[in-house]
Design a protein around this motif. Structure first.
Motif, PDB file in Angstrom:
ATOM      1  N   ALA A 262     -27.971 -70.058 -85.397  1.00 31.79           N
ATOM      2  CA  ALA A 262     -26.701 -70.536 -84.685  1.00 31.79           C
ATOM      3  C   ALA A 262     -26.652 -69.532 -83.541  1.00 31.79           C
ATOM      4  O   ALA A 262     -26.108 -69.852 -82.488  1.00 31.79           O
ATOM      5  CB  ALA A 262     -25.605 -70.345 -85.687  1.00 31.79           C
ATOM      6  N   VAL A 263     -27.020 -68.186 -83.722  1.00 36.76           N
ATOM      7  CA  VAL A 263     -26.723 -67.210 -82.721  1.00 36.76           C
ATOM      8  C   VAL A 263     -28.031 -67.487 -81.518  1.00 36.76           C
ATOM      9  O   VAL A 263     -27.708 -67.592 -80.480  1.00 36.76           O
ATOM     10  CB  VAL A 263     -27.059 -65.915 -83.166  1.00 36.76           C
ATOM     11  CG1 VAL A 263     -27.125 -64.899 -82.007  1.00 36.76           C
ATOM     12  CG2 VAL A 263     -25.954 -65.416 -83.899  1.00 36.76           C
ATOM     13  N   LEU A 264     -29.091 -67.943 -81.999  1.00 37.05           N
ATOM     14  CA  LEU A 264     -30.062 -68.610 -80.964  1.00 37.05           C
ATOM     15  C   LEU A 264     -29.293 -69.591 -80.083  1.00 37.05           C
ATOM     16  O   LEU A 264     -29.520 -69.686 -78.780  1.00 37.05           O
ATOM     17  CB  LEU A 264     -31.378 -68.782 -81.469  1.00 37.05           C
ATOM     18  CG  LEU A 264     -32.475 -69.220 -80.657  1.00 37.05           C
ATOM     19  CD1 LEU A 264     -32.809 -68.147 -79.746  1.00 37.05           C
ATOM     20  CD2 LEU A 264     -33.506 -69.470 -81.312  1.00 37.05           C
ATOM     21  N   LEU A 265     -28.935 -70.755 -80.840  1.00 39.16           N
ATOM     22  CA  LEU A 265     -28.291 -71.855 -79.957  1.00 39.16           C
ATOM     23  C   LEU A 265     -27.173 -71.431 -78.920  1.00 39.16           C
ATOM     24  O   LEU A 265     -27.179 -71.896 -77.812  1.00 39.16           O
ATOM     25  CB  LEU A 265     -27.894 -72.747 -80.988  1.00 39.16           C
ATOM     26  CG  LEU A 265     -29.054 -73.722 -81.773  1.00 39.16           C
ATOM     27  CD1 LEU A 265     -28.334 -74.695 -82.626  1.00 39.16           C
ATOM     28  CD2 LEU A 265     -29.860 -74.375 -80.778  1.00 39.16           C
ATOM     29  N   LEU A 266     -26.314 -70.554 -79.585  1.00 43.69           N
ATOM     30  CA  LEU A 266     -25.187 -69.889 -78.620  1.00 43.69           C
ATOM     31  C   LEU A 266     -25.979 -69.403 -77.638  1.00 43.69           C
ATOM     32  O   LEU A 266     -25.469 -69.387 -76.485  1.00 43.69           O
ATOM     33  CB  LEU A 266     -24.393 -68.995 -79.551  1.00 43.69           C
ATOM     34  CG  LEU A 266     -23.002 -68.546 -78.831  1.00 43.69           C
ATOM     35  CD1 LEU A 266     -22.223 -69.659 -78.270  1.00 43.69           C
ATOM     36  CD2 LEU A 266     -22.304 -67.593 -79.603  1.00 43.69           C
TER      37      LEU A 266
END
Length: 644
Positions: A262-266
């Motif tokens: 999720a952090v990578l997508l953000l």
């Protein structure tokens, strides 16, 4: 009765047309609602997947759906507000991931474009009708989403939702309708004053002005892309330089793989924002890290409020160094891009001065492209920033108007002079200067076909090239020397002996000439001298001699046809009366020799044989011994001398 029937037919056709138009409007309205639902559904699927894979979710499925709806509104530029914080005060969240904006813009654009495609059995919508219906259906779903998120952890700012949601929808659908209509450029609106409309038609709305405006728009778009590309390059280099700090921040935000994903997508959705920040950094104004700190190539002023995030770990620290100042190369490249996209139309390669734009038009077009690029850069800088909270976190990102002014100075200050220089370079006078030292040699140089040829000093960057010595003329002079180094007769001598076209005073003659004046690089030899028979033969002879004797010396007379290895059989001799009958043969040695054909003897193609005056016809032996000829079928049996 007929009038009533005609009237009923007219009314029925009119009602059918109205029903068809209503069906088309309804279908377009549904297209807008479906486009909004597709964008909302895509984000909902992504958020629900993250919620399902999370080992410790903070809320249930309802909270995940509220987050998905809030992200959909954030993609339209709507600022979100967190009502429940540790301090008790609501905190705004206004940094919009620019990559998310692509999804709703593309969906509304495509819906409006597809609504104008003709369908069989349905009337064609107008562009205004398509924009109105698509926007209506989309905004209906948007209003429902605003109401739905009001009870969740992230609510929409009412004023921002009322302004930005319709603005993004209408602009995107209008561009899609314009694209679906063939990108027309219609007349000026009728509500403008007559004097203003007439002045605009003669100046701004004229075809040459519209063409220059289109060129400037393309140059501005290319410059903005260059700025964003250069900013992304700066971000990548800084992330590599501060790779350790970025890795520590990435691992601290989430411990499980679903949270890290999720952090990578953000982070990926915020890459365009980071590129815009880096572009503002290269332009000079930099960007703000809170209300008390600003980052510029000269250094950091104040104390930055840096939350833990991998992209923020790439922010440079300390005072500016020459490595930081090198970021100024990004706007320089963008200014060169403006100049290049302007001059590629204003003065294309190998164009003449009469076909190119004037100096004033080229400079004004480059300046207009720089101004439009600065405007777009300022808008992107404004959209890339926003608040992340209260107090020190109330301002993050570049200041839009400062970034726009800096971009205007760079793009116009670099683009206009470079465009003028490139135009002057492409329209320069291409001249070939004759070496002054070789003037005396050029005066005694021979003239082939009326054009003098002389040698000159070699160019320093190309020793094999000679000034004032065209290659073709040098070949013609070399061919006129006549004899090669081996002492053999060259092709030039044969040309002069066979054709004898190069006579004294005639075309192709070799005579002394005056010094050669300065020739243009694209000057050619006179047509009469170049196409003269003697000159052509001299050129071909010189090329043959220069090839090193690899070409065969073909004779001028064609060769005789080859004699076949096996001669054809001799023609049979006619049978005469002196020969013995076919049943009798001469068994003597001389007879056998006559019967054996002489294979080595060459047959006479035309035998000189004269037929006898009265040849004896060949007779067939009669089985009964009667050698009399058979009677002819048409002969009369009563004639004398014929045996019945």
């Amino acid at each position: 009765m007929t009038q009533v029937t005609d009237r009923s037919t007219t009314l029925s056709s009119a009602s059918a047309a109205e029903r068809g138009r209503a069906a088309a409007l309804t279908a377009s309205f549904l297209r807008g609602a479906i486009a909004a639902g597709l964008g909302l559904g895509a984000l909902a699927v992504l958020v629900m997947a993250m919620w399902i894979t999370s080992p410790y979710p903070d809320s249930g499925a309802r909270g995940a759906l509220h987050v998905a709806a809030a992200l959909w509104l954030l993609a339209h530029g709507v600022e979100l507000v967190r009502p429940d914080t540790m301090s008790g005060a609501s905190a705004p969240l206004g940094v919009v991931p620019l990559l998310l904006v692509v999804l709703p813009v593309w969906l509304t654009h495509r819906a409006a474009r597809d609504a104008l495609e003709p369908e069989e059995g349905r009337p064609q919508l107008t562009a205004l009708g398509a924009v109105a219906t698509i926007s209506g259906g989309y905004l209906l779903v948007g209003g429902a989403v605003v109401v739905y998120v009001s009870g969740g952890p992230l609510i929409a700012h009412p004023l921002r939702a009322a302004l930005l949601l319709p603005l993004v929808t209408v602009v995107s659908s209008a561009v899609g309708a314009w694209s679906g209509s063939g990108r027309p450029v219609g007349p000026l609106p009728l509500w403008l004053p007559a004097g203003l409309r007439e002045r605009l038609v003669r100046t701004v709305w004229a075809p040459p002005s519209r063409r220059r405006t289109a060129v400037a728009t393309r140059a501005a778009a290319a410059a903005v892309l260059a700025l964003l590309g250069g900013g992304a390059l700066l971000v990548g280099a800084s992330l590599v330089w501060h790779g350790g700090a970025a890795q520590v921040s990435f691992t601290q935000l989430a411990g499980d793989w679903s949270g890290r994903f999720a952090v990578l997508l953000l982070g990926l959705s915020l890459v365009p924002n980071a590129a815009a920040w880096a572009a503002a950094y290269g332009l000079g104004p930099g960007f703000a890290l809170g209300t008390a700190a600003t980052v510029t190539p000269l250094g950091i002023t104040g104390t930055p409020a840096l939350p833990s995030f991998p992209l923020l770990a790439a922010v440079p620290h300390g005072h500016g160094t020459p490595l930081h100042w090198a970021a100024a190369g990004v706007p320089v490249v963008a200014g060169v891009v403006v100049a290049w996209f302007t001059v590629r139309v204003a003065a294309p390669p190998f164009s003449v001065r009469e076909e190119a734009w004037s100096l004033r038009a080229t400079a004004l077009t480059a300046a207009l492209g720089g101004a439009l690029g600065a405007l777009l850069t300022g808008v992107l800088a404004t959209a890339a920033g926003g608040p992340l909270g209260n107090a020190d976190l109330a301002a993050f990102g570049p200041v839009g108007w400062l970034t726009g002014l800096a971009a205007l100075g760079w793009l116009v200050g670099v683009g206009v002079p470079v465009a003028v220089v490139i135009r002057a370079w492409r329209l320069r006078e291409r001249r070939v200067k004759v070496d002054a030292v070789a003037g005396a040699d050029a005066s005694a140089a021979p003239v082939v076909g009326g054009v003098g040829v002389g040698g000159g000093a070699a160019v320093w960057w190309a020793p094999w090239r000679r000034k004032g010595a065209p290659v073709v003329a040098s070949v013609m002079v070399a061919s006129a020397e006549g004899v090669s180094a081996e002492g053999k007769q060259t092709g030039a001598d044969r040309a002069k002996e066979s054709g004898k076209a190069a006579t004294a005073g005639g075309p192709g003659a070799v005579t002394p000439a005056a010094p050669v004046p300065a020739l243009e690089s694209y000057d050619v030899l006179p047509a009469d001298a170049w196409h003269d028979r003697g000159a052509r033969e001299a050129r071909w002879a010189a090329i043959k001699d220069a090839s090193g004797g690899l070409m065969a010396d073909f004779p001028a007379v064609p060769l005789l046809p080859a004699v076949p290895l096996v001669p054809p059989p001799p023609d049979p001799e006619p049978v005469t009366a002196s020969e013995p009958p076919s049943g009798e043969e001469d068994d003597s040695e001389e007879g056998r020799r006559e019967r054996i054909p002489d294979r080595e003897a060459k047959p006479d193609p035309k035998p000189d044989l004269e037929p006898e005056a009265n040849p004896v016809p060949e007779r067939k032996p009669d089985p009964e011994g009667d050698l009399q000829p058979d009677p002819e079928p048409d002969a009369d049996p009563g004639q004398p001398g014929v045996t019945p």
